[in-house]
Design an enzyme around this catalytic site. Structure first.
Site, PDB file in Angstrom:
ATOM      1  N   ASP A 357      12.209   0.497  12.828  1.00  0.00           N
ATOM      2  CA  ASP A 357      11.072  -0.375  13.098  1.00  0.00           C
ATOM      3  C   ASP A 357      10.801  -1.382  11.994  1.00  0.00           C
ATOM      4  O   ASP A 357      10.211  -2.427  12.220  1.00  0.00           O
ATOM      5  CB  ASP A 357       9.819   0.473  13.345  1.00  0.00           C
ATOM      6  CG  ASP A 357       9.916   1.211  14.666  1.00  0.00           C
ATOM      7  OD1 ASP A 357      10.664   0.737  15.548  1.00  0.00           O
ATOM      8  OD2 ASP A 357       9.260   2.256  14.823  1.00  0.00           O
ATOM      9  N   HIS A 478       8.083   0.102  22.711  1.00  0.00           N
ATOM     10  CA  HIS A 478       9.359  -0.454  22.246  1.00  0.00           C
ATOM     11  C   HIS A 478      10.409  -0.382  23.353  1.00  0.00           C
ATOM     12  O   HIS A 478      10.516   0.634  24.032  1.00  0.00           O
ATOM     13  CB  HIS A 478       9.865   0.330  21.031  1.00  0.00           C
ATOM     14  CG  HIS A 478       8.935   0.266  19.859  1.00  0.00           C
ATOM     15  ND1 HIS A 478       9.128   1.003  18.722  1.00  0.00           N
ATOM     16  CD2 HIS A 478       7.814  -0.455  19.649  1.00  0.00           C
ATOM     17  CE1 HIS A 478       8.147   0.749  17.864  1.00  0.00           C
ATOM     18  NE2 HIS A 478       7.346  -0.130  18.406  1.00  0.00           N
ATOM     19  N   ASP A 480      13.437   0.159  23.023  1.00  0.00           N
ATOM     20  CA  ASP A 480      14.430   1.223  22.792  1.00  0.00           C
ATOM     21  C   ASP A 480      13.947   2.578  23.315  1.00  0.00           C
ATOM     22  O   ASP A 480      14.669   3.570  23.217  1.00  0.00           O
ATOM     23  CB  ASP A 480      14.859   1.316  21.310  1.00  0.00           C
ATOM     24  CG  ASP A 480      13.775   1.873  20.394  1.00  0.00           C
ATOM     25  OD1 ASP A 480      12.607   1.986  20.837  1.00  0.00           O
ATOM     26  OD2 ASP A 480      14.099   2.180  19.221  1.00  0.00           O
ATOM     27  N   CYS A 658      14.747   5.428  16.677  1.00  0.00           N
ATOM     28  CA  CYS A 658      13.591   4.940  15.908  1.00  0.00           C
ATOM     29  C   CYS A 658      13.719   5.313  14.431  1.00  0.00           C
ATOM     30  O   CYS A 658      13.243   4.584  13.556  1.00  0.00           O
ATOM     31  CB  CYS A 658      12.293   5.550  16.415  1.00  0.00           C
ATOM     32  SG  CYS A 658      12.028   5.355  18.174  1.00  0.00           S
TER      33      CYS A 658
END
Lengths: 676, 676
Positions: A357, A478, A480, A658
């Protein structure tokens, strides 16, 4: 770019000018003729060529020609002069009786000049490329390339080199574009003629030019800092838009080093011109006239992201007080795939484990140099010093965008910034893939978004034309969390993996129908209450929540298919369930979280996938979710490693992806060869 | 733009959706199949079409088909529904023994929707133009046009309409672009589906959308102000980026009026998108999903300048305490040429006579409306209220740029902003000509310039690609001091006139040689000392000054030839002399002023030229400068009128052109037909 120049002669006077080879001097033969002139003749030294336009009817120029209204003498020379005022041309005027009425004389000093760059992009500065003054994309294009000098030659007291107004190390020269001023002519210029290098006020925000005082034979490797500053003086900058440069005389070259200061952005199209002019002095109190200007154009190299299909080089993870189990799994996985694991320790990460991130790896490329560049997220968690303090360094660049801090949301973390592998969409090639970001629906009257300055930066890079997906339905928000790309041996060279509650329900119903309804999720987890397949399938509210999640993912699926040119066969649905929660920070809207470790949030190292261990229901001692995952991936020749991230990542609302980041190799394809 | 939509069905449930005609619904037939399913069948009402992909090997769909891995059902409808949930499709699942295991049902309500604009630029909003979502220049191009609503419907309490967030008069609608939402479907939408109109945050700076609540039959000519506000509510603005619009049911049209708020500029490329989405509700606490989005694109019309070759419509001059003589001359001249003289009186001009410098006339054009627009100079002399208070009005627009006041110089006056007639340069057409501005040399380390915000505005308009000339050599510093254009019957349709000291000296030497050396300049002027031709020719310093002036004009001549594609024959040199003075404000540099009234600073009304009376030396009672001027112009069929501006303009450092302004007709050529 030699242009024509109108020149006035004056009867019974001698004008002495510098002439630049390649240009035409235009002289109105009538303008200075004394009253009563009926004829004129032109005489010149052998190295001067002239024509009269319109051509006189007389075939011989030896006897005086009748003077007509506006006949022009066009003067040209093909070689540089060896001495000042070496060449001469005179125009003589006669009355009706061929009596001489007066003579206008012109002394000429011819110069050859060219400001040169690597306009053909082969890494070498060629001589006077005819296209150096413009920029064109494509394999048949032209135009020089400039890097933002965003790395740092020093390994201490770090700051990107572009923030310094001096060259501190010889290695810094490699990050700049060489520009050569080539001149040929007499030992010195006559009459205080000057050469000057200049840029426009707006370009000065984006470029700096240094000069090398060294000649080719001098050794530049062992220098003291002070002599270095002397040898590479700053010529052009925000403060100095125009500066005289020396004329060395004879056959000479001066090297300049051009440094890019900023990336293309909403208010900067990436093009920069540097100009070289010959200035003709007139008098002390009037400005010198540029009689010749040569121009070169550079384009600043875009920042390019690297998709999962590129070779991994380094894997980054954080070490925290509580993630020993995860680190062990990662070491094992990264070791197995044969790559290097780099650990960011607690003194630097201060407990912030979300390596994905805080930053995005990319690179910049030119015919003379390329290096990785980290884009630092405006998220600025406790990991915020890592990109600047640890990554920035020699041949490792750094870039960031400063947003209005009030507008920063979770969507500004770079788990929400991904890039597809290369695709072709309706005949249009994207050899670097397309950037993917997550935002709120454009129709939403409220909602979170990626901050404008970062979006503007990404869109302005142009070569990976971004796609906006809908990620505001997720609690963390997010992209992802619901998608990734893995390499594939067939079709487009990759598959898009999407989280799919529908696929999960189908799998769970199959388990139930095969008599495994009592199989438990989370069975091996001491701190987590287990739940059976039957219980999950009997929870109608949970199913409705996942129908909503599926509709959100379907919306993104449709956008991805359209914008990446994908077919159903390019997509694999992974069995993943979500649950909806109400976030107090988010205007009380329901938003989604992965119900068990979100397998799509994986790390991809070549054929090796590091996948969050889902702790799914067991059939014959084997996790049915892992088995399904392996069966889906094995057809592509991919190897699944399941990494336990439950306590230290999943419970904190993130997973393997992440919590890691991968620096990858660069594309072989050159961005300037794109057809735009 | 109907896109495909992935839809999930659920076994033993009924899903009810709105379908937009033109799109495909993609249903994965396997995803919701109950465990043990071997076969499936599809049934639908007659108005629903479907195909199965990949196609099943069985030729008949009447009996259940074997269920394969990922076979998709692709559903399409060709007409709008008359009632909600009118159409149905069901998928039935069977076990190996053809026993029914479950049925997934889909209810469909089909809508026809299109957001329409005049994308083919014929003044009529056509139905669903396939190109409405993009913008392309050229005669084969497409894309709608938007005007900046910069005129003012009111004639009192004036402010440009674009600064008001409401429509005050029905005539204001003409200045906006009509956008029509066409829908066809049942009387109401099922399940709280909604239509919403939306724009992006950045586009919201440049556009406003109003809705008309009136149907076609209502008379809109006689309305009270209040009912008008009710009838044309504001829908989208900087404050509201997304707003629901009503679904009227049946076969319906809603008119919207789209208003441009700002001109293209450095930070705005002129393109604006307006979107219409169908929103599918899910639950109260999650955002509604856009299942269909239609997009239209507008380009804001550029501001276009009008060259001397266009027909004059109105001539503007100031009346001051001391310019009676000049006004008389102008009235006489304008009357002779058959045009209208408009006088700006002293209460408004407050003694500022430089009508050319305070403003520039131009216009904006669209397929539905066109009107003149005045560009107000940042000069802001005592005439500063004139453009806003006198010119701005119904169908007369106003635009200005607010600069940093400290940087304003004399070069910001619009005598320094001109435009060439249409030209073709190296094969590239400029059917609107090219804008000309004067600046310092790019090589100058100091010097005056036109302020950046005005330059940015001019460059951003794109259709009259500006050329920077060198005017900082002049004391006042305006390009109209050394150049103008006049119409011509041959060649390119015009001639470039340039001031030429060389031409003046040639003329004066001829006078001398013909025995007129004693002829006097300024002879008829009581307050001016006269000077003879001999005295002028004997003044070596004066000659050197004019050689410098000639070199400055030559520099501009070379740029103009190159950038306008001119040949020598397209240029006429006018005999004009200058003198150098030192301006205390200008860093003590020498700068030039016209020595006698500067004849190139003329006003051009068709074939009639209003020229500053030069008060040159007389030969046989006739001014030799006037005679030369007439002889140069008469060959082009142009008539010269010499206007005495000596005391009230020339002595104040301006001439006829500086003291007047001409509003001209518009080009027939449409700017959107340019190939860019």
């Amino acid at each position: 770019m030699a242009h024509n120049r109108t020149l006035g002669l004056y009867c019974d006077q001698t004008i002495s000018v510098v002439y630049v080879v390649g240009s035409d001097l235009l002289i109105n033969s009538n303008r200075c003729a004394p009253p009563g002139t009926d004829f004129f003749s032109v005489k010149c030294t052998p190295n001067v060529q002239y024509i009269i336009s319109p051509p006189p009817q007389e075939t011989s120029h030896l006897s005086p020609l009748p003077l007509s209204g506006d006949s022009m003498i066009i003067v040209r020379m093909s070689h540089a002069s060896d001495t000042e005022n070496e060449s001469k041309l005179s125009v003589r005027y006669y009355g009706s009786d061929k009596k001489v009425l007066g003579t206008a004389r012109l002394y000429l000093t011819a110069l050859e000049i060219s400001l040169d760059v690597d306009a053909d992009r082969d890494g070498v500065v060629e001589r006077n490329n005819p296209n150096k003054g413009s920029w064109k994309w494509g394999p048949n294009g032209h135009g020089a390339v400039l890097l933002v000098n965003c790395d740092c030659e020093r390994t201490y007291w770090k700051t990107p080199d572009s923030e310094k107004t001096y060259i501190s190390k010889v290695s810094d020269l490699k990050d700049m574009s060489l520009m050569v001023l080539r001149t040929r002519g007499p030992a010195k210029l006559p009459n205080d003629y000057k050469l000057t290098l200049h840029i426009s006020q707006s370009d000065a925000e984006s470029v700096r030019v240094f000069r090398s005082k060294l000649t080719g034979k001098q050794n530049v490797t062992s220098y003291s800092f002070t002599s270095f500053l002397n040898d590479y003086p700053l010529v052009l900058s925000r403060e100095v838009l125009s500066q005289e440069v020396p004329y060395l005389g004879g056959d000479a070259e001066i090297n300049f080093y051009v440094e890019g200061l900023r990336f293309t952005d909403k208010d900067f199209n990436g093009l920069i011109s540097v100009n070289l002019s010959v200035l003709e002095p007139i008098s002390e109190r009037v400005p010198e006239t540029p009689i010749f200007t040569d121009k070169v154009v550079f384009r600043v190299a875009p920042w390019i992201m690297t998709p999962n299909t590129l070779d991994p080089l380094e894997v980054f993870v954080c070490s925290t007080a509580d993630n020993y189990q995860f680190l062990k799994g990662m070491k094992n996985f990264v070791g197995k795939s044969g790559h290097k694991l780099k650990i960011c320790y607690e003194y630097m990460n201060r407990g912030d484990r979300w390596m994905q991130d805080e930053l995005e790896f990319g690179y910049i490329d030119s015919p003379h140099q390329r290096f990785p560049v980290v884009l630092d997220s405006p998220r600025d968690g406790k990991l915020q010093d890592f990109p600047y303090k640890e990554l920035l360094g020699p041949d490792f660049g750094y870039v960031t965008r400063e947003p209005d801090r009030e507008n920063i949301s979770s969507l500004d973390s770079f788990g929400n910034l991904e890039v597809s592998p290369p695709v072709t969409v309706n005949g249009k090639n994207y050899p670097f893939g397309r950037i993917l970001i997550g935002v709120a629906f454009p129709t939403a009257t409220k909602g979170r978004n990626m901050t404008k300055v970062v979006q503007d930066f990404l869109w302005a890079q142009k070569v990976q034309d971004p796609i906006a997906l809908f990620s505001d339905w997720l609690y963390v928000g997010h992209v992802d969390e619901f998608m990734t790309f893995v390499p594939a041996p067939d079709r487009k060279g990759f598959r898009l993996l999407l989280a799919s509650p529908d696929a999960a329900f189908k799998l769970f119903r199959r388990l139930q129908s095969n008599g495994h309804g009592e199989a438990k999720l989370f069975e091996d987890l001491t701190d987590e209450e287990s739940i059976t397949v039957d219980e999950i399938l009997n929870d109608d509210s949970f199913h409705v929540q996942n129908m909503y999640v599926q509709s959100c993912i379907n919306w993104n699926r449709d956008v991805l298919k359209r914008e990446l040119g994908l077919e159903e066969e390019d997509i694999i649905d992974l069995p993943i369930l979500f649950k909806l929660v109400v976030g107090t920070k988010h205007q009380d809207a329901y938003r989604a979280l992965a119900y068990y470790p979100d397998m799509v949030n994986m790390i991809v190292l070549g054929k090796h996938l590091g996948i969050p261990k889902p702790f799914g229901p067991k059939v014959d001692g084997h996790c049915a979710l892992e088995a399904e995952m392996c069966s889906l991936m094995e057809g592509l020749g991919l190897k699944c490693t399941f990494i336990d991230d439950f306590a230290s990542y999943h419970k904190l609302l993130g997973e393997v992806h992440c919590g890691s980041n991968v620096r990858r190799g660069m594309f072989d394809f050159k961005w300037w060869n794109l057809e735009m």
